[in-house]
Design an enzyme around this catalytic site. Structure first.
Site, mmCIF file in Angstrom:
data_model
loop_
_atom_site.group_PDB
_atom_site.id
_atom_site.type_symbol
_atom_site.label_atom_id
_atom_site.label_comp_id
_atom_site.label_asym_id
_atom_site.label_seq_id
_atom_site.Cartn_x
_atom_site.Cartn_y
_atom_site.Cartn_z
ATOM 1 N N GLY B 206 0.783 -1.235 0.000
ATOM 2 C CA GLY B 206 0.000 0.000 0.000
ATOM 3 C C GLY B 206 0.816 1.287 0.000
ATOM 4 O O GLY B 206 0.498 2.235 -0.709
ATOM 5 N N CYS B 331 27.458 3.687 0.911
ATOM 6 C CA CYS B 331 27.525 4.488 2.122
ATOM 7 C C CYS B 331 26.164 4.967 2.597
ATOM 8 O O CYS B 331 25.961 5.207 3.764
ATOM 9 C CB CYS B 331 28.430 5.679 1.901
ATOM 10 S SG CYS B 331 30.099 5.297 2.431
#
Ligand SMILES: Cc1ncc(COP(=O)(O)O)c(C=O)c1O
Ligand code: FES
Lengths: 270, 399
Positions: B206, B331
């Site tokens: 959803g 990162c």
């Protein structure tokens, strides 16, 4: 998002001492593009004192902030003092880094060491025998040895503990060598299995590889129990009364399981 | 435009703002109509009706035949787990499963789990443009293949994979092999029409189409047998025990209804804005390289790599301007590996670590896109100064 300290934010937003120095007295490099982190450090040195420092970093926010902070920390300092700066000092000055990000900051210290080595023309770290094995994360041989002593047995476990081997992977072979040098060359012990995985694997090999072979002679087998590396089986059909049963068990079934799963497997019939 | 006026939200593949109409539709089911849809008394009727009406809407959303083919779940991850584990556990004699190298972790790690249990697992490749090589299925599917799982659209590149065709190939080789499609990133962006495909199971979530987080659905074609992975009561035809989350399901149905009505808008207006953004950046930023080059793409997504500049740093500087996007760089996520999707596409290292995904929604405005296009060159120029690859950058940027 990361919980960066205000200092870190300030230093990656407006980093100080960015750039290069044309007539640098020493240049240090660390990391590589492939690893996602690379750093160049330029130093101007006069009478044993660092008079200027500039950096260029390819890396994330913490990598940029820690490189910039490093330059701030070394400008105006005598080399003797600069040599003693650790990664921890840099992180402290930054007001800390999220634990997942610490490895992004080790490059600064590494490039500094490289620059000083180039300047002196010898390795300052030479007195110790420690050398960097994983360049991506600046992990040294001693750190890896320590991890093995703490119980790490595979490259993956070393990576989990120290990060070494976790980026480009070029150092994995050397990590394996270090493990082997301590634990002895790897047994045929293919992989670490949990008892359930071990049982499932044994069962699958008995069903798929061994039962069809026995079936050729109208024989069969049933897995009775598994206790550690001891596997209890029952031979069925013609195998049951076969005078060669013992050799079938040892030479065929046990050999196969040893080969495919674990050298220490012991198959017991009855 | 979202309500937070200072924010330009271009990360709709991560999650979306809940539509106000969705919130309004949900509220009564927290308060007055709080009954358990399984209970017998009058109070429960409204909850039960709301649940079944929602099932009807979600059936339409999937393009399914029958409401009995719809199971409500808690998210896209649960739908994938329920489908994959459900099929494999229902076919204990089959020991081979196939997926792609570019799935979402909810599929990849579930497959890893079975790989560790000794299953034979094959992974389909993608080419450098991000297109899935479904022809590989022809040599991989065999008698032992229990399941093939393929995503309908990729979350990182937006590439649409020809899953209908893939399902045809699978079924032509082994009609008993089940096909699961992770349609989480397709739902609300392209039309789903599952009844006219050979797909057996499909999952959606959803919060990717303006419903709240924590609600999803699974399509399971009539006659498909799965072992329920969540055992419990008789709810959801005993395929997914647990009292249904009525307010959230109502919200998801409302969001699905709005999304179905907006499909045309999505594929015209949102696509135009996406193209405006993409072209604007590629034109004005010389080290920008389009990663998602395939023509077959959901209308809202673009993935652009900036050479010699790291992705997280770009995101942090965009964030200063109120621009939210995401990156496949290692990162950003705290993992050590850059995006497995871009790696599978063999994206060069020069731009791999500097790849940024922009994902729009029907709330994105032209002003917002123009602001990003204007500021991107400024940000990249500033960050290029920090890069140690000055020579390479000078060659590209021509300065
Ligand atoms: C393709 C894809 N599948 C599955 C999921 C997981 O959905 P959820 O967060 O609802 O579990 C996502 C969400 O990022 C996705 O992009
Ligand atoms: S050197 Fe790159 S991971 Fe170790």
């Amino acid at each position: 998002m990361w919980d960066y300290s205000e200092t870190v934010k300030e230093y990656y937003t407006n980093p100080k001492n960015v750039g290069s120095i044309e007539d640098a007295d020493a240049i240090g490099e660390a990391g590589a593009l492939a690893c996602g982190d690379a750093l160049k450090l330029y130093l101007k040195i006069k009478d044993g004192v660092i008079t200027d420092a500039k950096f260029q970093t390819f890396g994330c926010g913490s990598a940029v902030a820690s490189s910039s902070m490093l330059t701030e920390m070394i400008i105006g300092k005598p080399l003797k003092e600069v040599e003693k700066i650790t990664n921890k000092d840099i992180i402290e000055r930054l007001g800390g880094l999220p634990p997942e990000k610490i490895h992004c900051s080790v490059m600064g210290r590494e490039a500094l060491e490289d620059a000083l080595n180039n300047y002196y023309g010898y390795k300052i770290g030479e007195k110790s025998t420690d050398k960097i094995i994983c360049n991506c994360f600046s992990v040294t041989e001693n750190v890896i040895k320590e991890a093995v002593e703490q119980g790490a047995k595979t490259v993956k476990e070393i990576t989990d503990l120290t990060y070494a081997g976790g980026a480009c992977g070029r150092c994995k072979e050397n990590i394996q060598k270090i493990i082997d040098s301590i634990l002895g060359p790897k047994k045929i012990n293919k992989e670490e299995l949990t008892p359930v995985q071990f049982a499932l694997k044994v069962n699958s090999i008995l069903e798929k590889e061994i039962a069809p072979q026995l079936a050729l002679d109208n024989g069969g087998l049933e897995l009775v129990d598994i206790e550690g590396k001891n596997i209890y089986i029952k031979l069925k059909g013609t195998c049951e009364s076969c005078p060669n049963a013992k050799s079938t068990v040892k030479n065929f079934i046990e050999k196969k399981l040893k080969e495919l799963i674990d050298d220490e497997i012991n198959v017991i019939e009855g | 435009m979202n309500d937070n006026k200072n924010i330009i939200y271009l990360d709709n593949n991560a999650t979306t703002m809940v539509d106000k109409k969705v919130v309004e539709a949900m509220i009564p089911y927290f308060t007055n109509e709080f009954g358990n849809p399984s209970s017998i008394y009058e109070l429960a009727h409204e909850a039960h009706n709301a649940l079944e009406n929602s099932r009807e809407v979600i059936k339409e959303f999937f393009g399914a035949n029958d409401t009995r083919e719809i199971i409500f779940t808690s998210c896209g991850t649960e739908s994938a787990n329920a489908a994959i584990r459900g099929v494999i556990e229902a076919n204990p004699n089959k020991r081979h499963i196939i997926t792609t190298k570019v799935e979402h972790p909810c599929v990849l790690n579930t497959f890893k789990d079975y790989e560790e249990k000794g299953y034979r697992v094959d992974y389909l490749n993608v080419d450098e443009n991000g297109e899935l090589l479904i022809d590989e299925l022809k040599t991989l599917v065999d008698d032992d293949t229990a399941l093939v799982a393929i995503m309908a659209a990729n979350n990182e590149t937006g590439a649409i994979y020809p899953y209908e065709e893939a399902a045809e190939i699978v079924k032509s080789i082994n009609p008993n092999t089940k096909v699961f499609i992770d349609a989480v990133q397709a739902a609300g962006k392209i039309k789903l029409d599952v009844k006219n495909t050979k797909v057996d199971l499909m999952g959606i979530s959803g919060h990717k189409f303006h419903a709240p987080k924590g609600v999803g659905a699974m399509y399971i074609k009539k006659g498909t047998i799965i072992k329920p992975y969540m055992t419990g009561g008789h709810q959801e035809r005993a395929l997914r025990g647990g009292t249904e989350n009525v307010p959230y399901i109502v919200g998801m149905a409302k969001a699905a209804e709005l999304a179905m009505n907006a499909l045309e808008f999505e594929n015209k207006t949102v696509k135009e804005l996406r193209d405006r953004l993409e072209e604007g950046i590629l034109e004005n930023v010389k080290n920008a390289k389009l990663n998602s080059r395939t023509k077959m793409r959901v209308p809202n997504t673009t993935n652009i790599g900036f050479e010699y500049i790291e992705g997280e740093l770009i995101l942090l500087h965009l964030d200063k301007l109120g621009i939210c996007a995401s990156s496949g760089s290692a990162c950003t996520s705290g993992s050590l590996e850059p995006s497995h999707v871009l790696r599978a596409m063999k994206t060069p290292f020069t731009s791999l670590h500097g790849s940024i995904r922009f994902s729009l929604s029907r709330y994105t405005t032209k002003e917002e896109i123009d602001f990003v296009v204007q500021n991107m060159p400024i940000v990249i120029k500033k960050l290029a100064k920090i890069s140690p690859f000055q020579k390479e950058l000078a060659g590209i940027l021509g300065e």
